[in-house]
Design a protein around this motif. Structure first.
Motif, mmCIF file in Angstrom:
data_model
loop_
_atom_site.group_PDB
_atom_site.id
_atom_site.type_symbol
_atom_site.label_atom_id
_atom_site.label_comp_id
_atom_site.label_asym_id
_atom_site.label_seq_id
_atom_site.Cartn_x
_atom_site.Cartn_y
_atom_site.Cartn_z
ATOM 1 N N TYR A 49 0.810 -1.218 0.000
ATOM 2 C CA TYR A 49 0.000 0.000 0.000
ATOM 3 C C TYR A 49 0.847 1.273 0.000
ATOM 4 C CZ TYR A 49 -3.510 3.459 1.264
ATOM 5 O OH TYR A 49 -4.322 4.560 1.265
ATOM 6 N N TYR A 50 1.973 1.250 0.646
ATOM 7 C CA TYR A 50 2.818 2.448 0.714
ATOM 8 C C TYR A 50 3.955 2.391 -0.313
ATOM 9 C CZ TYR A 50 0.209 3.258 4.978
ATOM 10 O OH TYR A 50 -0.815 3.460 5.879
ATOM 11 N N SER A 51 3.699 1.690 -1.415
ATOM 12 C CA SER A 51 4.694 1.542 -2.475
ATOM 13 C C SER A 51 5.060 2.897 -3.081
ATOM 14 C CB SER A 51 4.139 0.626 -3.573
ATOM 15 O OG SER A 51 4.984 0.650 -4.700
ATOM 16 N N LYS A 52 6.308 3.019 -3.479
ATOM 17 C CA LYS A 52 6.767 4.226 -4.163
ATOM 18 C C LYS A 52 6.846 4.015 -5.680
ATOM 19 C CE LYS A 52 9.392 5.945 -0.184
ATOM 20 N NZ LYS A 52 8.365 6.944 0.140
ATOM 21 N N ASP A 53 6.369 2.888 -6.166
ATOM 22 C CA ASP A 53 6.366 2.626 -7.600
ATOM 23 C C ASP A 53 5.509 3.658 -8.327
ATOM 24 O OD1 ASP A 53 7.869 0.415 -7.067
ATOM 25 O OD2 ASP A 53 6.220 -1.021 -7.239
ATOM 26 N N GLY A 54 5.872 3.983 -9.541
ATOM 27 C CA GLY A 54 5.068 4.935 -10.285
ATOM 28 C C GLY A 54 5.738 5.366 -11.573
ATOM 29 N N ILE A 55 5.297 6.482 -12.123
ATOM 30 C CA ILE A 55 5.823 7.000 -13.377
ATOM 31 C C ILE A 55 6.366 8.410 -13.156
ATOM 32 C CG2 ILE A 55 4.250 5.614 -14.776
ATOM 33 C CD1 ILE A 55 2.541 8.111 -15.167
ATOM 34 N N LYS A 56 7.315 8.781 -13.989
ATOM 35 C CA LYS A 56 7.892 10.128 -13.915
ATOM 36 C C LYS A 56 7.533 10.881 -15.189
ATOM 37 C CE LYS A 56 11.919 10.783 -11.943
ATOM 38 N NZ LYS A 56 13.378 10.892 -11.652
ATOM 39 N N ILE A 57 7.108 12.142 -15.032
ATOM 40 C CA ILE A 57 6.718 12.956 -16.174
ATOM 41 C C ILE A 57 7.535 14.246 -16.207
ATOM 42 C CG2 ILE A 57 4.393 11.986 -16.259
ATOM 43 C CD1 ILE A 57 3.376 14.554 -14.904
ATOM 44 N N SER A 58 7.318 15.048 -17.239
ATOM 45 C CA SER A 58 8.187 16.200 -17.499
ATOM 46 C C SER A 58 7.902 17.425 -16.628
ATOM 47 C CB SER A 58 8.049 16.622 -18.969
ATOM 48 O OG SER A 58 6.709 17.018 -19.241
ATOM 49 N N ILE A 59 6.785 17.435 -15.900
ATOM 50 C CA ILE A 59 6.439 18.598 -15.072
ATOM 51 C C ILE A 59 7.554 18.909 -14.072
ATOM 52 C CG2 ILE A 59 4.881 19.414 -13.250
ATOM 53 C CD1 ILE A 59 3.616 19.598 -15.968
ATOM 54 N N ASP A 60 7.902 20.179 -13.977
ATOM 55 C CA ASP A 60 8.851 20.659 -12.958
ATOM 56 C C ASP A 60 8.029 21.340 -11.866
ATOM 57 O OD1 ASP A 60 10.563 22.550 -11.501
ATOM 58 O OD2 ASP A 60 12.107 22.026 -12.976
ATOM 59 N N GLU A 61 8.032 20.754 -10.671
ATOM 60 C CA GLU A 61 7.146 21.259 -9.621
ATOM 61 C C GLU A 61 7.449 22.706 -9.233
ATOM 62 O OE1 GLU A 61 10.639 19.490 -7.426
ATOM 63 O OE2 GLU A 61 9.451 19.014 -9.204
ATOM 64 N N ASN A 62 8.706 23.112 -9.360
ATOM 65 C CA ASN A 62 9.065 24.498 -9.025
ATOM 66 C C ASN A 62 8.494 25.476 -10.050
ATOM 67 O OD1 ASN A 62 10.758 23.773 -6.733
ATOM 68 N ND2 ASN A 62 12.171 22.952 -8.258
ATOM 69 N N ILE A 63 8.589 25.120 -11.324
ATOM 70 C CA ILE A 63 8.043 25.972 -12.382
ATOM 71 C C ILE A 63 6.521 25.944 -12.340
ATOM 72 C CG2 ILE A 63 7.935 26.310 -14.879
ATOM 73 C CD1 ILE A 63 10.775 25.178 -15.021
ATOM 74 N N GLN A 64 5.952 24.798 -12.004
ATOM 75 C CA GLN A 64 4.498 24.701 -11.875
ATOM 76 C C GLN A 64 3.992 25.650 -10.788
ATOM 77 O OE1 GLN A 64 2.366 22.877 -13.764
ATOM 78 N NE2 GLN A 64 0.581 23.611 -12.631
ATOM 79 N N LYS A 65 4.689 25.701 -9.661
ATOM 80 C CA LYS A 65 4.300 26.604 -8.576
ATOM 81 C C LYS A 65 4.396 28.059 -9.018
ATOM 82 C CE LYS A 65 5.757 23.428 -4.899
ATOM 83 N NZ LYS A 65 6.819 23.126 -3.897
ATOM 84 N N ILE A 66 5.463 28.381 -9.743
ATOM 85 C CA ILE A 66 5.631 29.746 -10.245
ATOM 86 C C ILE A 66 4.474 30.115 -11.167
ATOM 87 C CG2 ILE A 66 7.006 31.135 -11.860
ATOM 88 C CD1 ILE A 66 9.514 29.864 -10.612
ATOM 89 N N ALA A 67 4.135 29.218 -12.077
ATOM 90 C CA ALA A 67 3.061 29.488 -13.036
ATOM 91 C C ALA A 67 1.720 29.649 -12.327
ATOM 92 C CB ALA A 67 2.993 28.366 -14.067
ATOM 93 N N GLU A 68 1.444 28.780 -11.356
ATOM 94 C CA GLU A 68 0.171 28.854 -10.643
ATOM 95 C C GLU A 68 0.074 30.131 -9.816
ATOM 96 O OE1 GLU A 68 -0.845 25.326 -8.479
ATOM 97 O OE2 GLU A 68 -0.629 24.018 -10.238
ATOM 98 N N ASP A 69 1.144 30.490 -9.136
ATOM 99 C CA ASP A 69 1.136 31.712 -8.326
ATOM 100 C C ASP A 69 1.002 32.964 -9.198
ATOM 101 O OD1 ASP A 69 1.402 30.231 -6.011
ATOM 102 O OD2 ASP A 69 3.552 30.542 -5.832
ATOM 103 N N SER A 70 1.658 32.951 -10.348
ATOM 104 C CA SER A 70 1.660 34.134 -11.218
ATOM 105 C C SER A 70 0.330 34.327 -11.932
ATOM 106 C CB SER A 70 2.776 34.002 -12.263
ATOM 107 O OG SER A 70 4.038 33.872 -11.635
ATOM 108 N N ALA A 71 -0.433 33.244 -12.084
ATOM 109 C CA ALA A 71 -1.661 33.295 -12.888
ATOM 110 C C ALA A 71 -2.918 33.518 -12.058
ATOM 111 C CB ALA A 71 -1.790 32.008 -13.687
#
Length: 488
Positions: free
Chosen positions: A178-200
């Motif tokens: 249940y607490y597995s860390k398995d998963g997929i990695k995508i191109s989103i950069d969480e730091n840039i995402q935060k900047i975009a969300e805050d700025s918009a």
């Protein structure tokens, strides 16, 4: 004697019906599972679905917690319900517990309990998750196409012959990955995402997309509107930002005419105007982009002709769907006029300044701007981190000229509000949507551009529904994002 036999028969029938009813409940309930030995019952608490990580390894979903109460049907447990639930909820839970089986519910408020078992679970998504519209399956996001069960959390109880939980059994927690860390990695950069969300935040309805200029990998995607609609992947009238495509096509064909704008141009029986009926005077492509002159680009589209403009636009993916992730998550196609429709000079004229039967998504148009900024190599937007194949659609010479012209738009034209340290380039648009509210046509406003000018790294698109102008609505947001990226 006969009455006694009948009484015993009735009692036996009642017991049998209770047992059968209990077995039926266990078999058909989603929460109850009977062990092979038939002397215990398992209740599901929570299921873990695919983890999605940013390019930097930050968990983007499954990243908050929830607490579930496992409530046994006894007086001690029932006495603690008021610590966890509202008065109305307690009443409803007590009614459910009268059936004699445990109840599993998320708590409304947290408190320490002695007789109610509390279990911490993964909460897949909440309102504060980053990049929600692109990921959340309720928004038609990536989870819808990649979700698979990777772990479960449940509790097992011993039961008597009638399927009732034994009073002294507090249950055994079963954790299956249940607490597995398995998963997929995508191109989103969480730091840039935060900047975009805050700025918009000033966009009540709109989109912001940030791409890696070289690869068109999506670094950030924001959709605003207080609903489940993903505006970054939805088609809109684009207006004057399409003039970049017309300009690129013309430069590729060595066409850069001089034209004198008198605020209007007649094509057939139709008269086309520049915005606010401006008379821009004599100009070439550079000045026409800076002034966003409709008349110039109507004339330019007619000089190019339908075949050149159609084929060049299609090579940049207009009117086509594109795969965002591993051929499973695709963005729907926008609209683009076909060759037969462009036989009409009126339709060709409309296409020249981005109107008519043309729509596009913020995500796709960002990839078009990336191809100009990176030397002519077109890649459709993607969430995959591995670099995709690159096709050079525009010559390096044309791209170099067009980048200079886009800088001129910011320094001396309609994009002045996007200027930051003389390192920004782009194009504004104020597009007619054909949608009317209270008799007034709604406008889609845009700014598209890249940063930094000397070595383009980020491509940014800002779009607002029902805006006033690209300069007023979108340029300041672009500039804020760029400033934060520069200081990141």
């Amino acid at each position: 004697m006969q009455k006694r036999i009948i009484s015993l028969g009735v009692a036996f029938a009642i017991l049998l019906s209770i047992a059968l009813g209990r077995c039926g409940y266990i078999n058909f309930s989603n929460s109850y599972k009977v062990d092979k030995s038939y002397n215990s019952v398992t209740l599901d608490i929570s299921t873990l679905f695919t983890n999605i990580y940013s390019r930097n390894g930050e968990l983007l979903n499954n990243n908050s917690k929830s607490v579930y109460a496992v409530i046994k049907p006894n007086e001690k447990a029932m006495s603690e319900l008021k610590l966890l639930y509202s008065k109305d909820s307690v009443k409803a839970i007590n009614n459910e517990l009268k059936n004699g089986y445990p109840v599993i519910l998320p708590v409304q408020k947290y408190a320490k309990t002695k007789y109610v078992r509390l279990v911490e679970t993964v909460k897949e998504n909440d309102e504060n998750m980053l990049c929600r519209h692109l990921l959340d399956k309720s928004c038609g996001g990536l989870e819808k196409y990649t979700d698979k069960k990777i772990g479960t959390l449940s509790v097992n109880y011993s039961v008597d012959a009638l399927g009732r939980v034994l009073d002294g059994d507090n249950g055994r927690l079963i954790n299956k990955n249940y607490y597995s860390k398995d998963g997929i990695k995508i191109s989103i950069d969480e730091n840039i995402q935060k900047i975009a969300e805050d700025s918009a935040k000033s966009l009540d309805k709109g989109s912001v997309v940030v791409l890696d200029t070289k690869t068109s990998q999506i670094l950030a995607s924001v959709s605003l509107g207080g609903d489940y609609f993903n505006r970054s992947l939805s088609p809109y009238a684009v207006g004057s930002i399409f003039k970049l495509v017309v300009a690129a096509c013309a430069l590729e064909n060595n066409i850069n005419p001089s034209y004198t704008c008198k605020s209007k141009i007649k094509v057939g029986d139709t008269v086309f105007h520049c915005q606010n009926k401006h008379k821009h005077g004599k100009q070439h492509i550079k000045q026409a982009l800076a002034n966003s002159c409709n008349c110039y680009f109507v004339n330019l589209a007619l000089k190019l002709g339908k075949d050149k403009l159609y084929n060049f636009s299609k090579s940049l993916g207009f009117g086509e769907s594109f795969n965002l992730y591993n051929n499973t998550f695709s963005a729907p196609s926008a609209s683009f006029p076909n060759v037969d429709e462009l036989k009409s000079d009126g339709q060709l004229a409309l296409l020249g300044f981005g109107q008519g039967k043309l729509t596009d998504t913020p995500a796709h148009f960002a990839s078009v701007v990336s191809s100009i900024a990176n030397g002519g190599y077109y890649n459709s937007p993607t969430l995959n981190i591995k670099s995709s194949s690159q096709n050079q659609i525009i010559s390096a010479k044309t791209c170099s000229l067009l980048r200079k012209y886009m800088k001129h738009v910011v320094k001396n034209g309609t994009g002045f509000n996007a200027d930051y340290k003389s390192q920004t380039s782009g194009k504004t648009a104020t597009a007619q949507s054909g949608i009317y509210l209270d008799g007034k046509e709604q406008l889609n406003t845009w700014f598209v551009g890249f940063f930094p000018y000397d070595e383009p790294k980020y491509t940014i698109v800002v779009m607002r529904e029902n805006g006033k102008s690209g300069a007023e609505d979108c340029c300041p947001i672009f500039r804020t994002i760029v400033e934060k990226l520069d200081n990141m």
